[in-house]
Write a protein that holds these residues in place. Sequence first.
Motif, mmCIF file in Angstrom:
data_model
loop_
_atom_site.group_PDB
_atom_site.id
_atom_site.type_symbol
_atom_site.label_atom_id
_atom_site.label_comp_id
_atom_site.label_asym_id
_atom_site.label_seq_id
_atom_site.Cartn_x
_atom_site.Cartn_y
_atom_site.Cartn_z
ATOM 1 N N TYR A 159 -5.058 -3.212 -11.671
ATOM 2 C CA TYR A 159 -4.197 -3.562 -10.540
ATOM 3 C C TYR A 159 -3.331 -2.372 -10.140
ATOM 4 C CZ TYR A 159 -0.654 -5.794 -7.669
ATOM 5 O OH TYR A 159 0.176 -6.105 -6.635
ATOM 6 N N ARG A 160 -2.760 -1.697 -11.119
ATOM 7 C CA ARG A 160 -1.932 -0.527 -10.840
ATOM 8 C C ARG A 160 -2.737 0.553 -10.113
ATOM 9 N NH1 ARG A 160 0.882 0.833 -16.620
ATOM 10 N NH2 ARG A 160 3.002 0.287 -16.058
ATOM 11 N N LEU A 161 -3.922 0.828 -10.622
ATOM 12 C CA LEU A 161 -4.727 1.896 -10.032
ATOM 13 C C LEU A 161 -5.209 1.530 -8.624
ATOM 14 C CD1 LEU A 161 -6.658 3.056 -13.207
ATOM 15 C CD2 LEU A 161 -4.812 4.261 -12.017
ATOM 16 N N GLN A 162 -5.574 0.280 -8.414
ATOM 17 C CA GLN A 162 -5.974 -0.142 -7.066
ATOM 18 C C GLN A 162 -4.786 -0.040 -6.101
ATOM 19 O OE1 GLN A 162 -8.915 -0.782 -5.815
ATOM 20 N NE2 GLN A 162 -10.078 -0.810 -7.713
ATOM 21 N N THR A 163 -3.609 -0.421 -6.583
ATOM 22 C CA THR A 163 -2.400 -0.341 -5.761
ATOM 23 C C THR A 163 -2.114 1.104 -5.378
ATOM 24 O OG1 THR A 163 -1.484 -2.316 -6.806
ATOM 25 C CG2 THR A 163 0.084 -0.854 -5.711
ATOM 26 N N THR A 164 -2.210 2.011 -6.344
ATOM 27 C CA THR A 164 -1.922 3.417 -6.042
ATOM 28 C C THR A 164 -2.972 4.010 -5.111
ATOM 29 O OG1 THR A 164 -3.070 4.158 -8.043
ATOM 30 C CG2 THR A 164 -0.682 3.842 -8.188
ATOM 31 N N TYR A 165 -4.209 3.608 -5.275
ATOM 32 C CA TYR A 165 -5.255 4.099 -4.381
ATOM 33 C C TYR A 165 -4.905 3.728 -2.936
ATOM 34 C CZ TYR A 165 -9.918 5.299 -2.704
ATOM 35 O OH TYR A 165 -10.973 5.881 -2.049
ATOM 36 N N ASN A 166 -4.517 2.474 -2.730
ATOM 37 C CA ASN A 166 -4.138 2.028 -1.383
ATOM 38 C C ASN A 166 -2.880 2.744 -0.881
ATOM 39 O OD1 ASN A 166 -6.294 0.262 -1.070
ATOM 40 N ND2 ASN A 166 -5.217 -1.394 -2.105
ATOM 41 N N MET A 167 -1.934 2.985 -1.763
ATOM 42 C CA MET A 167 -0.723 3.700 -1.364
ATOM 43 C C MET A 167 -1.064 5.117 -0.918
ATOM 44 S SD MET A 167 1.906 2.464 -4.360
ATOM 45 C CE MET A 167 3.373 3.312 -3.780
ATOM 46 N N LEU A 168 -1.910 5.798 -1.679
ATOM 47 C CA LEU A 168 -2.291 7.165 -1.336
ATOM 48 C C LEU A 168 -3.068 7.213 -0.024
ATOM 49 C CD1 LEU A 168 -3.359 8.424 -4.870
ATOM 50 C CD2 LEU A 168 -1.400 9.233 -3.534
ATOM 51 N N LEU A 169 -3.852 6.210 0.210
ATOM 52 C CA LEU A 169 -4.671 6.147 1.408
ATOM 53 C C LEU A 169 -3.854 5.813 2.649
ATOM 54 C CD1 LEU A 169 -7.710 6.567 1.778
ATOM 55 C CD2 LEU A 169 -8.001 4.103 1.593
ATOM 56 N N ASN A 170 -2.862 4.934 2.507
ATOM 57 C CA ASN A 170 -2.192 4.373 3.678
ATOM 58 C C ASN A 170 -0.738 4.778 3.873
ATOM 59 O OD1 ASN A 170 -4.510 2.820 4.404
ATOM 60 N ND2 ASN A 170 -4.027 1.473 2.698
ATOM 61 N N GLN A 171 -0.130 5.435 2.905
ATOM 62 C CA GLN A 171 1.288 5.786 3.027
ATOM 63 C C GLN A 171 1.478 7.282 2.832
ATOM 64 O OE1 GLN A 171 3.658 3.366 0.393
ATOM 65 N NE2 GLN A 171 2.546 1.500 0.912
ATOM 66 N N ASP A 172 2.505 7.800 3.409
ATOM 67 C CA ASP A 172 2.819 9.219 3.276
ATOM 68 C C ASP A 172 3.809 9.405 2.122
ATOM 69 O OD1 ASP A 172 2.819 11.921 3.816
ATOM 70 O OD2 ASP A 172 4.422 11.767 5.307
ATOM 71 N N ILE A 173 3.300 9.252 0.897
ATOM 72 C CA ILE A 173 4.118 9.358 -0.314
ATOM 73 C C ILE A 173 3.460 10.388 -1.228
ATOM 74 C CG2 ILE A 173 5.023 8.109 -2.312
ATOM 75 C CD1 ILE A 173 4.750 5.535 -0.745
ATOM 76 N N SER A 174 4.255 11.172 -1.906
ATOM 77 C CA SER A 174 3.692 12.177 -2.808
ATOM 78 C C SER A 174 3.001 11.504 -3.996
ATOM 79 C CB SER A 174 4.793 13.109 -3.327
ATOM 80 O OG SER A 174 5.609 12.424 -4.263
ATOM 81 N N VAL A 175 2.070 12.215 -4.589
ATOM 82 C CA VAL A 175 1.342 11.697 -5.751
ATOM 83 C C VAL A 175 2.312 11.396 -6.884
ATOM 84 C CG1 VAL A 175 -0.379 12.258 -7.519
ATOM 85 C CG2 VAL A 175 -0.827 12.830 -5.121
ATOM 86 N N SER A 176 3.295 12.235 -7.088
ATOM 87 C CA SER A 176 4.291 12.001 -8.150
ATOM 88 C C SER A 176 5.062 10.711 -7.908
ATOM 89 C CB SER A 176 5.276 13.162 -8.228
ATOM 90 O OG SER A 176 4.616 14.337 -8.613
ATOM 91 N N SER A 177 5.479 10.492 -6.667
ATOM 92 C CA SER A 177 6.225 9.268 -6.343
ATOM 93 C C SER A 177 5.369 8.029 -6.573
ATOM 94 C CB SER A 177 6.696 9.299 -4.892
ATOM 95 O OG SER A 177 7.611 10.342 -4.697
ATOM 96 N N VAL A 178 4.102 8.130 -6.209
ATOM 97 C CA VAL A 178 3.183 7.009 -6.426
ATOM 98 C C VAL A 178 3.063 6.728 -7.920
ATOM 99 C CG1 VAL A 178 0.760 6.297 -6.264
ATOM 100 C CG2 VAL A 178 1.887 7.307 -4.288
ATOM 101 N N ALA A 179 2.912 7.771 -8.704
ATOM 102 C CA ALA A 179 2.776 7.612 -10.162
ATOM 103 C C ALA A 179 4.013 6.936 -10.742
ATOM 104 C CB ALA A 179 2.551 8.970 -10.822
ATOM 105 N N TYR A 180 5.179 7.437 -10.397
ATOM 106 C CA TYR A 180 6.422 6.856 -10.920
ATOM 107 C C TYR A 180 6.618 5.414 -10.463
ATOM 108 C CZ TYR A 180 7.820 11.496 -12.558
ATOM 109 O OH TYR A 180 7.877 12.704 -13.204
ATOM 110 N N SER A 181 6.165 5.088 -9.255
ATOM 111 C CA SER A 181 6.387 3.738 -8.717
ATOM 112 C C SER A 181 5.655 2.657 -9.498
ATOM 113 C CB SER A 181 5.971 3.672 -7.241
ATOM 114 O OG SER A 181 4.557 3.655 -7.122
ATOM 115 N N ILE A 182 4.623 3.053 -10.249
ATOM 116 C CA ILE A 182 3.895 2.054 -11.032
ATOM 117 C C ILE A 182 4.076 2.253 -12.541
ATOM 118 C CG2 ILE A 182 2.165 1.622 -9.256
ATOM 119 C CD1 ILE A 182 0.300 3.327 -11.240
ATOM 120 N N GLY A 183 4.987 3.149 -12.912
ATOM 121 C CA GLY A 183 5.307 3.300 -14.325
ATOM 122 C C GLY A 183 4.531 4.370 -15.068
#
Length: 167
Positions: free
Chosen positions: A115-139
């Motif tokens: 679930y975490r990885l699918q969520t981050t994949y969608n975040m990276l695809l659809n939002q303008d957020i850095s990879v580090s921020s995405v990583a931290y957002s899911i722990g």
Amino acid sequence: MHHLDMDNAFLALTTQLFQTSVLEPLKPLYYSGKACEFASLSLQYLYRLKEPIHRSLSQREKNSLNQAKAILMAEMDTPPKLEILASRVGLNTRKLTLGFRQLFGDSVYGWLQEYRLQTTYNMLLNQDISVSSVAYSIGYTPAHFSVAFRKRFSLLPGDVRRASVRA
């Protein structure tokens, strides 16, 4: 030795062994293939014997398991320990782990990681957020996130970001 009931696959294999029209020079290869097939059928049969028989889940258990899933989704950056999660939904840890696998097809933390990885994949695809921020957002830390992401999707998180920017 365990007694095996002959099913149709075993009977067909036996018939094939004794009624073959394979050329003589190829018979050793043919028989080794059939031996592997026999071993595979036997192991499959024995594996089925060891599969736990799942009793059906009560509606209360299903509700508790769905509640556990919702908690994991809401708290994916800092998920509760198994014992705490079980307590929060009114199940013991054994019922939580067995029921979760039965209802959702994966272990509690296996499901959470997916679930975490699918969520981050969608975040990276659809939002303008850095990879580090995405990583931290899911722990995750960025390094651990990159390893897990690459293992799951066979590409780096930055590759998804670059693909979404080009599109």
